[in-house]
Scaffold this motif. Sequence first.
Motif, PDB file in Angstrom:
ATOM      1  N   PHE B 148     -26.385  41.435  41.002  1.00 26.93           N
ATOM      2  CA  PHE B 148     -25.522  41.466  39.825  1.00 26.93           C
ATOM      3  C   PHE B 148     -25.711  40.157  39.089  1.00 26.93           C
ATOM      4  O   PHE B 148     -25.526  39.089  39.677  1.00 26.93           O
ATOM      5  N   VAL B 301     -17.888  42.362  35.803  1.00 23.60           N
ATOM      6  CA  VAL B 301     -18.246  43.213  36.942  1.00 23.60           C
ATOM      7  C   VAL B 301     -17.476  44.533  36.927  1.00 23.60           C
ATOM      8  O   VAL B 301     -17.860  45.501  37.569  1.00 23.60           O
ATOM      9  N   THR B 302     -16.411  44.597  36.155  1.00 20.51           N
ATOM     10  CA  THR B 302     -15.678  45.862  36.096  1.00 20.51           C
ATOM     11  C   THR B 302     -16.245  46.803  35.027  1.00 20.51           C
ATOM     12  O   THR B 302     -15.740  47.903  34.842  1.00 20.51           O
ATOM     13  N   PRO B 306     -22.046  48.033  36.528  1.00 26.06           N
ATOM     14  CA  PRO B 306     -21.924  47.339  37.814  1.00 26.06           C
ATOM     15  C   PRO B 306     -20.842  47.950  38.703  1.00 26.06           C
ATOM     16  O   PRO B 306     -21.004  48.009  39.926  1.00 26.06           O
ATOM     17  N   ASP B 307     -19.773  48.408  38.119  1.00 19.44           N
ATOM     18  CA  ASP B 307     -18.675  48.958  38.920  1.00 19.44           C
ATOM     19  C   ASP B 307     -19.149  50.177  39.712  1.00 19.44           C
ATOM     20  O   ASP B 307     -19.002  50.231  40.938  1.00 19.44           O
ATOM     21  N   ASN B 308     -19.757  51.133  39.025  1.00 15.45           N
ATOM     22  CA  ASN B 308     -20.250  52.311  39.747  1.00 15.45           C
ATOM     23  C   ASN B 308     -21.341  51.939  40.739  1.00 15.45           C
ATOM     24  O   ASN B 308     -21.424  52.508  41.824  1.00 15.45           O
ATOM     25  N   GLY B 310     -21.627  49.133  42.386  1.00 14.69           N
ATOM     26  CA  GLY B 310     -21.008  48.517  43.562  1.00 14.69           C
ATOM     27  C   GLY B 310     -20.450  49.545  44.526  1.00 14.69           C
ATOM     28  O   GLY B 310     -20.440  49.345  45.733  1.00 14.69           O
ATOM     29  N   TYR B 311     -19.975  50.652  43.977  1.00 16.49           N
ATOM     30  CA  TYR B 311     -19.424  51.709  44.813  1.00 16.49           C
ATOM     31  C   TYR B 311     -20.511  52.509  45.531  1.00 16.49           C
ATOM     32  O   TYR B 311     -20.216  53.308  46.412  1.00 16.49           O
ATOM     33  N   ILE B 312     -21.756  52.341  45.092  1.00 13.78           N
ATOM     34  CA  ILE B 312     -22.841  53.147  45.652  1.00 13.78           C
ATOM     35  C   ILE B 312     -23.692  52.352  46.644  1.00 13.78           C
ATOM     36  O   ILE B 312     -24.077  52.843  47.696  1.00 13.78           O
ATOM     37  N   THR B 313     -23.955  51.108  46.279  1.00 17.37           N
ATOM     38  CA  THR B 313     -24.922  50.337  47.038  1.00 17.37           C
ATOM     39  C   THR B 313     -24.276  49.738  48.291  1.00 17.37           C
ATOM     40  O   THR B 313     -23.075  49.800  48.464  1.00 17.37           O
ATOM     41  N   GLU B 314     -25.118  49.165  49.121  1.00 17.51           N
ATOM     42  CA  GLU B 314     -24.620  48.569  50.362  1.00 17.51           C
ATOM     43  C   GLU B 314     -24.470  47.068  50.186  1.00 17.51           C
ATOM     44  O   GLU B 314     -25.086  46.280  50.887  1.00 17.51           O
ATOM     45  N   GLN B 316     -23.995  43.629  47.312  1.00 16.07           N
ATOM     46  CA  GLN B 316     -24.597  43.102  46.098  1.00 16.07           C
ATOM     47  C   GLN B 316     -24.714  41.599  46.228  1.00 16.07           C
ATOM     48  O   GLN B 316     -23.960  40.984  46.972  1.00 16.07           O
ATOM     49  N   LEU B 330     -22.214  40.397  48.976  1.00 19.85           N
ATOM     50  CA  LEU B 330     -21.894  41.115  50.205  1.00 19.85           C
ATOM     51  C   LEU B 330     -23.103  41.919  50.658  1.00 19.85           C
ATOM     52  O   LEU B 330     -23.755  42.568  49.862  1.00 19.85           O
TER      53      LEU B 330
END
Lengths: 592, 435
Positions: B148, B301-302, B306-308, B310-314, B316, B330
């Motif tokens: 990101f 980031v919201t 990036p928000d979607n 972050g919800y998908i990847t393992e 960032q 993370l």
Amino acid sequence: MIDSSLTTGHVVGINGNMMAVEVDTGSVVQNEVAFVKLPDAKLKAEVIKVIGKKCFLQVFEDTTGISVGMPVEFTGNMLAVELGPGLLGQIYDGLQNPLLLLENKQDFFLQRGQYKDPIDRAKKWDWKPLAAVGDRVRAGQWLGEVPEKFITHRVLAPLGMHGSAVVKKILPEGQYPITEKVAELEVNGKTVVVSMSQEWPVKKAIKAYKERIYPEELLITRQRIIDTMFPISRGGTSCIPGPFGAGKTVLQHLISKFSSVDMVIVVACGERAGEVVELIHEFPEMKDPKTGGSLMDRTIIICNTSSMPVAAREASVYTGITLGEYYRQMGLDVLVLADSTSRWAQAMREMSGRLEEIPGEEAFPAYLESRIAGLYERAGLVQLHNDKHGAVTLIGTVSPAGGNFEEPVTQATLKVVGAFLGLSRKRSDERKFPAIDPLDSYSLYIDQMGESLNKNLDREWTKMVHEAEDLLRRGAEIGKMMTVVGEEGISIDDLVAYLKSEMLDFTYLQQNAFDDIDCAATIERQVADFKLLYKALKTPFSFETKPEARKFFIELQDNFYQKNYAAESSPEYAKFVSKIEEIIVSGGGRLV
Amino acid sequence: MFKEYTKITNIIGDIIELSAEGVTYRELAAITNHNGDTSLAQVIRIDGSKVSLQVFAGAKGMSNRAAVRFLGHPMRVPYSEDLLGRIFSGSGKPIDGKPEIANAAETDIGGPSVNPVKRVVPRNFIETRIPMIDIFNPLVESQKLPIFSTPGEPFNELLARIALQAKADIVILGGIGLKFDEYIGFRRKFEEGGIMDRTVMFVHTAADPVVERLLVPDMALAVAEQFGIAGKRVLVLLTDMTAFADALKEISVAMEQVPSNLGYPGSLYSDLASRYEKAVDFEGAGSITVLAVTTMPGGDVTHPVPDNTGYITEGQYYLVNGVINPFGSLSRLKQLVIGKVTRDDHGAVMNAMIRLYAKALESKKKISMGFEKTETDEKYLRYAELFEERFMSLRVDIPLNDALDLGWKTMAECFDRSEIGVKKEVVDARWPKGA
Ligand SMILES: Nc1ncnc2c1ncn2[C@@H]1O[C@H](COP(=O)(O)OP(=O)(O)OP(=O)(O)O)[C@@H](O)[C@H]1O
Ligand SMILES: [Mg+2]
């Protein structure tokens, strides 16, 4: 039921996974299942809107290659799951396809159009009749039982039956497959043949019980912050909203592993495949805290991960809750975990968009709220016709856009659940896990279950918990004040209160998921630990200087913290306890 | 063999509509414009005889008399060992001056998901020699992880550095809306680093048609999948996935879909997930690791992309102000390798150092607001300084174990052993002698 009047139609349009079909002959039922025939595959779909002779179907598979004119066969049956012994330990997709059976050596991929029997047809079960010829039974009553893994699986009278029936025939003890006709019932003069399995439409709640009852028993998750501060009742509902990476899935996995329930249904709804893979590999190796069998033996995994078809994702949550309701009918205590209900809501949104329905907030359909409420209402504690109790507890994660709880899915969910475990980005960034924000979260059950908690855990339990909450609030206020006026600007008393609340947070609310001991605390241990901590929190220590106070709490806190890593009733544990008591006395506290 | 149509009824954005028969969903069509230009297009909606196609090269200058020929199959990409060392455009044409790939098997792009039971739990640590990654958020083989960042940050340099360090069998670059200089930058680095002969590049530059952006991740991942099945450990680099999401938005607006958030389609999550979920460790074969770049519009980031993501990847990596920020960054697979394939004190060092750094920042903030500096603050300030210089700076290039040792050393230089909140046995074993 196949008859000659089978409805047929043909494709007239396709947009993503939405298919428009014109009916050639026959009638159409809302939510019935149909198949579209491609040259190389037959794909399952569900009717979701009927307008004159045209109807709209959501296709449960990738729609590449569908073309106008392709034939469609309607089945007349709503989307249903098969219920019977053999579900435990299985891994299904959202439509109850057994993923292990879809597996074939050469192919790593889920090829579309493969549908397999959800339950093994050949396996034989040790049947024992519970009803006798001449008995009167109602829908859902127990006709017989078979042992399934570590539970006693009851074979139920057809769940959709109206009124009562008379048992005409019933097989004696013996070994039979699920297809065997184990009983014959007479309902209103008609004969109904019963086998060990039956079908049930997933979008309809199973209500073959006497009544719903008020949940007052604690569901033990072995997570301190939940069981002590924000408890969930057996048969209750809870949601875990939080921004990405705040720890929703890890927390749900912990709950699925350590909860004291008869069985767990994990619905991986539109999330990462990798997370399910971890469960599939871990669970068979882990022990069920209740029976000592493997965790997998008490678990059913429904897995419709994010790259699997969206319509099947929408179905997956219903599949999970239906299986839960089914086992509840056997008098069992079932926990259903759904991760994430936001993906389920988004699946509804995608379809609503393709149907060109009038969008509500953030383009979610207007019926979002009622669907969410309808789902959570399917949880609950019930009294069966034989007066036994069964429970479905539902805990759903919510993935709010931008981590903002003001969005429609979180808000609609908050209206219907009993415990709100809100995860905060700030706490997860600070690695304070589980990142449940203790100031934001709440549980209505703490007071609802108050009597039983005070009876079973400690006479003063709820009072102590509320005091701990107050301390956290006070600590947060002092913390805020310190950022304005600095440490020098507050009194020693305030500093002590602040350090106490920090200690409560650091050594009790936080719990290390990746430590073999700290990851789960039995309720007995929680009671002992919490009472000891409470003693320290209530002791009015007095210090001359602030550095002296800080130094004192560093030592006290470190001992509480180290104690978390000592096994329950081990010598080290006892050592930490006496050391802590010693420190409390040295700080001017008196032991009672 | 295939019927040709020459009557386009509507042109909306990069989407054309015409009347046609026997067309299948997602089928590919070849379009020849009146001036001889050609492009591929894909069926994205069928309503009775009305067929909508998205034109990869864009519909600018498109005549409504252009010839449309349906090809009877969805989009494919050639796959063979000959792809290695080659560079293709966003529509799959060679742009390295070398000939087309001949006699290669073709594979459909955007194919089905891997059966979850055919995946294995990831277990291989990928050492990058960047302490902010290796210690705090280690990268694991088969992970999907975005960087990101914001425009102007060295994210592409970081991506290239990891690619050179990662020891993957095959590297596949998917460039989406790349600046020409960035594209050349990657090529140079890969050539100098000696990995070009095991690299395949699909490059869409900012000057190329928008719709072609949509193909790049799918082509890169379809090829990766084939190599993965063949047993190779593949690293896929996708930059910039925000440009990909913006292309999705353009198409959905042209299709008059109801947007969900800031104009992005409601399916954004699923659209991104179907790409990122291609990351996999195959049971008994190779693996695909996906490292991507997601630039955050306005650094927010919201923002939906990036928000979607972050919800998908393992996890960032946050790359801001030239450093990987430990907060917010993370790696969700870290627990699979930390202390299991890495050293047994790894977890303790990671947790303690981060917690101390967080406290240090609090002290810093307090002091910047004009408060008195306490003795404790002094310790933390010193720690923060050392932490930033020894661990955060992207100039640091050391192996993990050296970095862990340096971690103990740094903590011991600043604190007493009871102040770091680490299990006793671990401190006993690792606390530097004489400290
Ligand atoms: N209880 C915990 N203890 C230690 N680390 C944790 C804990 N919970 C979460 N984490 C860390 O946070 C990471 C993200 O957690 P998790 O995958 O549960 O997030 P999530 O809220 O489900 O995110 P998403 O919405 O993107 O799925 C984990 O990989 C782990 O590193
Ligand atoms: Mg999650």
